[in-house]
Structures are given as C-alpha cells and as structure tokens.
Design an enzyme around this catalytic site. Structure first.
Site, PDB file in Angstrom:
ATOM      1  N   ASP A  95       0.824  -1.216   0.000  1.00 25.86           N
ATOM      2  CA  ASP A  95       0.000   0.000   0.000  1.00 25.86           C
ATOM      3  C   ASP A  95       0.859   1.268   0.000  1.00 25.86           C
ATOM      4  O   ASP A  95       1.973   1.261   0.524  1.00 25.86           O
ATOM      5  CB  ASP A  95      -0.921  -0.026   1.239  1.00 25.86           C
ATOM      6  CG  ASP A  95      -2.070   0.964   1.121  1.00 25.86           C
ATOM      7  OD1 ASP A  95      -2.350   1.428  -0.001  1.00 25.86           O
ATOM      8  OD2 ASP A  95      -2.680   1.278   2.157  1.00 25.86           O
TER       9      ASP A  95
ATOM     10  N   HIS B  33       2.214   3.701  -9.066  1.00 26.08           N
ATOM     11  CA  HIS B  33       1.998   2.271  -9.339  1.00 26.08           C
ATOM     12  C   HIS B  33       3.162   1.691 -10.155  1.00 26.08           C
ATOM     13  O   HIS B  33       3.618   0.590  -9.881  1.00 26.08           O
ATOM     14  CB  HIS B  33       0.678   2.061 -10.079  1.00 26.08           C
ATOM     15  CG  HIS B  33      -0.535   2.461  -9.277  1.00 26.08           C
ATOM     16  ND1 HIS B  33      -0.726   2.041  -7.980  1.00 26.08           N
ATOM     17  CD2 HIS B  33      -1.601   3.245  -9.576  1.00 26.08           C
ATOM     18  CE1 HIS B  33      -1.873   2.552  -7.520  1.00 26.08           C
ATOM     19  NE2 HIS B  33      -2.411   3.287  -8.466  1.00 26.08           N
TER      20      HIS B  33
ATOM     21  N   GLY C 185      -0.095   5.606  -4.289  1.00 28.78           N
ATOM     22  CA  GLY C 185      -0.709   6.891  -4.624  1.00 28.78           C
ATOM     23  C   GLY C 185      -0.100   8.025  -3.813  1.00 28.78           C
ATOM     24  O   GLY C 185       0.252   9.084  -4.355  1.00 28.78           O
TER      25      GLY C 185
ATOM     26  N   ASN D  50     -11.098  -2.338  -5.059  1.00 26.04           N
ATOM     27  CA  ASN D  50     -10.365  -1.432  -5.952  1.00 26.04           C
ATOM     28  C   ASN D  50     -11.074  -1.215  -7.297  1.00 26.04           C
ATOM     29  O   ASN D  50     -10.781  -0.251  -8.005  1.00 26.04           O
ATOM     30  CB  ASN D  50      -8.935  -1.938  -6.196  1.00 26.04           C
ATOM     31  CG  ASN D  50      -8.009  -1.806  -4.992  1.00 26.04           C
ATOM     32  OD1 ASN D  50      -7.102  -2.608  -4.795  1.00 26.04           O
ATOM     33  ND2 ASN D  50      -8.231  -0.794  -4.156  1.00 26.04           N
TER      34      ASN D  50
ATOM     35  N   THR E 260     -11.141  -6.547  -4.505  1.00 26.78           N
ATOM     36  CA  THR E 260     -12.496  -6.437  -5.084  1.00 26.78           C
ATOM     37  C   THR E 260     -12.984  -4.986  -4.952  1.00 26.78           C
ATOM     38  O   THR E 260     -13.666  -4.475  -5.842  1.00 26.78           O
ATOM     39  CB  THR E 260     -13.495  -7.389  -4.377  1.00 26.78           C
ATOM     40  OG1 THR E 260     -13.329  -7.280  -2.963  1.00 26.78           O
ATOM     41  CG2 THR E 260     -13.290  -8.827  -4.784  1.00 26.78           C
TER      42      THR E 260
END
Ligand code: IPE
Ligand code: IPE
Ligand code: MG
Length: 246
Positions: free
Chosen positions: A21, A38, A24, A69, A67
C-alpha cells in the site's frame, strides 16, 4: 554486521503475505500522477520477490488489486491493468531465472481478457518451478472467497458428497482460493495503515502482523529484512503459555 546476516534462515516465515500500500501517496508527495506511483511500485515488487526467493521463503503472496479497488476511477483501474499486463510480460524472465512459480487468487474472470491470458500464460510457463510460489491476489476479496467456499460446501452437503459433521478447518481450507498454500506466518502492510482491507481473513488467523510507515515504492530489501527480523524475535504461543513453548 549486515542486517541480512542477522536473519535466522532456519526460522523464516513459510508463507509471507504483503499488502502493498501507498503507491498513490508516494506519487502525490513527489507531485506526480498516481499512475507513476503504481509504476514505481512494480520495481519494489521485483526487488522483494527476488529477495524472498534468495532468502528461501517458500510462499510469497502479494495483494495487488482488491475487489473494492474496482470502485476506483476507471482511468486508474485501466492503468493498473495495463501495468499488470506489462509487468507479467516483462518479469516472466525474472521468474524463470529465479525458479519461481506464479499462482493467482481472486475472481480472475473479472480481469480484462488480455490480463487473464497473460496471467495464464505466465502461470503455465512457470508451473514446474520449485524454489518459491509467488501468488498474486488480483480482484481478490476475502469475503467473496469465503462466500464461494460456503456455497461450494453447501452444495456438496446437499448432494450428499460430504456430511455436515465432517466440516472442519481442512474442509474449509480446501474450498478457499489458497487451498494449496500453508497458513500465513507473517503479514506485512506498508504505508502506515493499520487494517486488513479484506485480505486473507481466514488465513491470517494466527499470522504475526507487521506494519510500517514506509510507502510501497520505497520498501526494499533492507525493509523486508527488518520485518523478518521482527518476526523472528516474537514468541508464537498459539494459545499456550510461554513455558509450554520452551
Ligand atoms: C496500493 O497503493 C496499490 C493498490 C491498491 C492497487 P494505493 O493506490 O492504495 O496507494 P494509496 O493508499 O492511495 O497511497
Ligand atoms: C488494499 O489497499 C488493497 C491492495 C493493496 C491491493 P487499499 O489502498 O485499496 O485499501 P484501503 O482502501 O486503504 O483499505
Ligand atoms: Mg491504499
């Protein structure tokens, strides 16, 4: 003394799972688009895969796309899928050179056809590799996985294939996407968030949890070693007393 030399190679997690994580936020901090975060995250994926294989970790599972995302802006989802396809093409060689077998868990049918094809191709080409199993969790949600398991088990009960009384840990395990994997020993989450975000709920029942503020694109070998060293300092009691363990 180097950090690596302080790792006890006889006490590695058999199954390491990582919630990758912070891509971003990493990009935002640098004034860049999320997509570049990413992109940069894929470099950490490569570094960590190689480091795990070198250490001798047998199973590495990476949470790449949940799911939930799917609810991100379409442009970001499309970009993530493109990055996935490109990374699979590019890193097949890394997997072969390091004797790593690729596996995938999640509702893979929801991925774009081109991503499914690429994934199946790499899975097929690496199927005989034996050093480490790398599992990518893609369009993965633990609740969805459990719902599917409950449906499949119920169906078998209805058709008298199994009895209700025989339902136990192992029957449940056999009906999860992770059926061929051992339980998770160590779960790492980067980026300072202290939550599980619908990842491997059943499988982490007794995992050691490790949280770090480091954002995924910055998480490299030394950070991985630190997590493993932290794991090795812990006493895993599994409900027993400390005296019983010794
Ligand atoms: C993790 O980074 C990658 C995916 C969830 C696909 P994020 O994209 O969640 O990055 P943050 O949390 O917004 O910083
Ligand atoms: C979890 O990260 C999913 C992946 C790393 C693939 P998210 O960034 O999607 O999770 P939340 O929204 O912070 O819970
Ligand atoms: Mg995030």
């Amino acid at each position: 003394m180097k950090l690596l030399d302080t790792i006890d190679l006889t006490n590695l997690p058999k199954h390491l799972a990582i919630i990758m994580d912070g891509n971003g936020r990493w990009a935002k901090q640098k004034g860049m688009l999320r997509a570049l975060g990413h992109e940069s995250g894929t470099k950490s994926v490569k570094v960590n895969i190689k480091a795990c294989a070198k250490l001798g970790i047998e199973n590495l599972t990476l949470y790449a796309f949940s799911t939930e995302n799917w609810n991100r802006p379409k442009l970001e989802v499309d970009t993530l899928m493109k990055i996935l396809i490109r990374a699979l093409k590019k890193e097949l060689k890394t997997l072969q050179d390091n004797n790593i077998k690729l596996n995938a868990i999640g509702c893979l049918e929801k991925l774009p056809k081109s991503a499914q094809d690429e994934l199946l191709d790499v899975i097929n080409k690496t199927k005989d590799n034996t050093r480490m199993t790398l599992t990518l969790a893609l369009s993965y949600g633990s609740r969805e996985e459990i719902i599917n398991a409950v449906r499949n088990i119920s169906d078998k009960v209805k058709n008298n294939i199994i009895s209700i009384d025989s339902i136990d840990d192992s029957i449940i395990n056999e009906h999860l996407y992770t059926r061929n994997l051992p339980e998770v020993d160590l779960l790492i989450r980067t980026s300072g968030e202290h939550r599980i975000s619908n990842f491997l709920l059943w499988q982490i029942a007794y995992a050691e949890l490790y949280f770090t503020d480091i954002l995924w694109p910055d998480f490299k070998e030394q950070d991985l070693y630190e997590a493993i060293i932290s794991y090795q300092k812990r006493e895993r009691r599994f409900g027993k007393t400390s005296e019983q363990i010794k």
